[in-house]
Design an enzyme around this catalytic site. Structure first.
Site, PDB file in Angstrom:
ATOM      1  N   HIS A  24     -73.952   6.621   0.947  1.00 57.06           N
ATOM      2  CA  HIS A  24     -73.155   6.279  -0.224  1.00 57.06           C
ATOM      3  C   HIS A  24     -71.651   6.473  -0.003  1.00 57.06           C
ATOM      4  CE1 HIS A  24     -74.126  10.552  -1.095  1.00 57.06           C
ATOM      5  NE2 HIS A  24     -72.901  10.583  -1.557  1.00 57.06           N
ATOM      6  N   HIS A  49     -64.016  12.342   1.945  1.00 57.13           N
ATOM      7  CA  HIS A  49     -64.799  11.109   1.911  1.00 57.13           C
ATOM      8  C   HIS A  49     -64.061  10.067   1.086  1.00 57.13           C
ATOM      9  CE1 HIS A  49     -66.185  13.370  -1.651  1.00 57.13           C
ATOM     10  NE2 HIS A  49     -66.212  12.158  -2.210  1.00 57.13           N
ATOM     11  N   HIS A  51     -63.979   6.336  -1.525  1.00 53.42           N
ATOM     12  CA  HIS A  51     -64.577   5.484  -2.563  1.00 53.42           C
ATOM     13  C   HIS A  51     -63.755   4.209  -2.677  1.00 53.42           C
ATOM     14  CE1 HIS A  51     -67.243   8.648  -4.072  1.00 53.42           C
ATOM     15  NE2 HIS A  51     -66.217   9.475  -3.872  1.00 53.42           N
ATOM     16  N   HIS A  68     -61.255  11.694  -1.293  1.00 55.95           N
ATOM     17  CA  HIS A  68     -61.461  12.994  -1.945  1.00 55.95           C
ATOM     18  C   HIS A  68     -61.517  14.059  -0.869  1.00 55.95           C
ATOM     19  CE1 HIS A  68     -63.539  11.063  -5.691  1.00 55.95           C
ATOM     20  NE2 HIS A  68     -62.217  10.945  -5.712  1.00 55.95           N
ATOM     21  N   THR A 135     -68.180  13.649  -8.837  1.00 53.40           N
ATOM     22  CA  THR A 135     -68.404  12.248  -9.183  1.00 53.40           C
ATOM     23  C   THR A 135     -69.715  11.712  -8.622  1.00 53.40           C
ATOM     24  OG1 THR A 135     -67.179  11.430  -7.263  1.00 53.40           O
ATOM     25  CG2 THR A 135     -65.916  11.843  -9.304  1.00 53.40           C
ATOM     26  N   THR A 136     -70.450  12.552  -7.911  1.00 53.77           N
ATOM     27  CA  THR A 136     -71.769  12.177  -7.411  1.00 53.77           C
ATOM     28  C   THR A 136     -72.779  13.189  -7.941  1.00 53.77           C
ATOM     29  OG1 THR A 136     -71.379  13.427  -5.376  1.00 53.77           O
ATOM     30  CG2 THR A 136     -70.897  11.068  -5.311  1.00 53.77           C
TER      31      THR A 136
END
Length: 184
Positions: A24, A49, A51, A68, A135-136
């Site tokens: 993801h 990571h 997004h 992030h 956020t995950t």
């Protein structure tokens, strides 16, 4: 809400790291040694990571990509620095990471060279600050968010390559502010 925010004190430097595709996002896990000081507390940088598009907005504006940088203190409290990327020139740090980015979910490898997390931050460190959640999943609350006001460049090709690898956008929809003050 306008206020005088104490600056984030960065103690970052070149670090050995591993890059992985967890299905993801693409995540870079760093060796110990990088940290920030925030309100007298030390938070150690664990990983960063990406997004696409951004998960945070500034004045309602989405950005092409967001990084992030995830930190934890000794008690497990989290502080996440969000860095926005505008479409523009190719980003050399992203180019280096994408050249080594595993294409298959679950794959990982050691980066060929050290990575300095300071290269993922804009020169001016002005930021917004708010309390929020991950956020995950499990989207746990109690995260100190520090979103940089200034963006870095990323080329359309770099952002598109990441989105294609993730089989589409991998951002969480923007959440309502509710009673959370956003300090700046």
């Amino acid at each position: 809400m306008d206020t005088e925010l104490a600056p984030i004190q960065f103690a970052y430097g070149p670090s050995e790291a591993e890059i992985l595709n967890n299905g993801h996002t693409v995540q870079v896990n760093l060796a110990a040694g990088n940290q920030i000081m925030l309100n007298g507390r030390t938070f150690h940088l664990k990983q960063f990571h990406f997004h696409t598009p951004s998960e945070n907005t500034v004045n309602g504006k989405f950005f092409a990509m967001e990084a992030h940088l995830v930190h934890a203190d000794a008690d497990g409290n989290l502080a996440v620095i969000g860095v926005m990327f505008n479409k523009g020139d190719a980003n050399p740090v992203i180019a280096s990471l994408w050249a080594q980015m595993p294409k298959k979910a679950g794959a990982h490898k050691k980066l060929e060279a050290t990575v300095d997390p300071m290269t993922l931050l804009p020169a001016a460190k002005d930021h917004y600050r708010f309390n929020g959640s991950l956020t995950t999943p499990p989207c746990s609350e109690g995260v100190f968010w520090l979103v940089m006001k200034n963006a870095l460049p990323v080329s359309s090709a770099q952002a598109d390559a990441f989105t294609a690898l993730m089989h589409g956008p991998n951002n969480r929809p923007v959440q309502p502010i509710n009673a959370r003050p956003i300090l700046e």
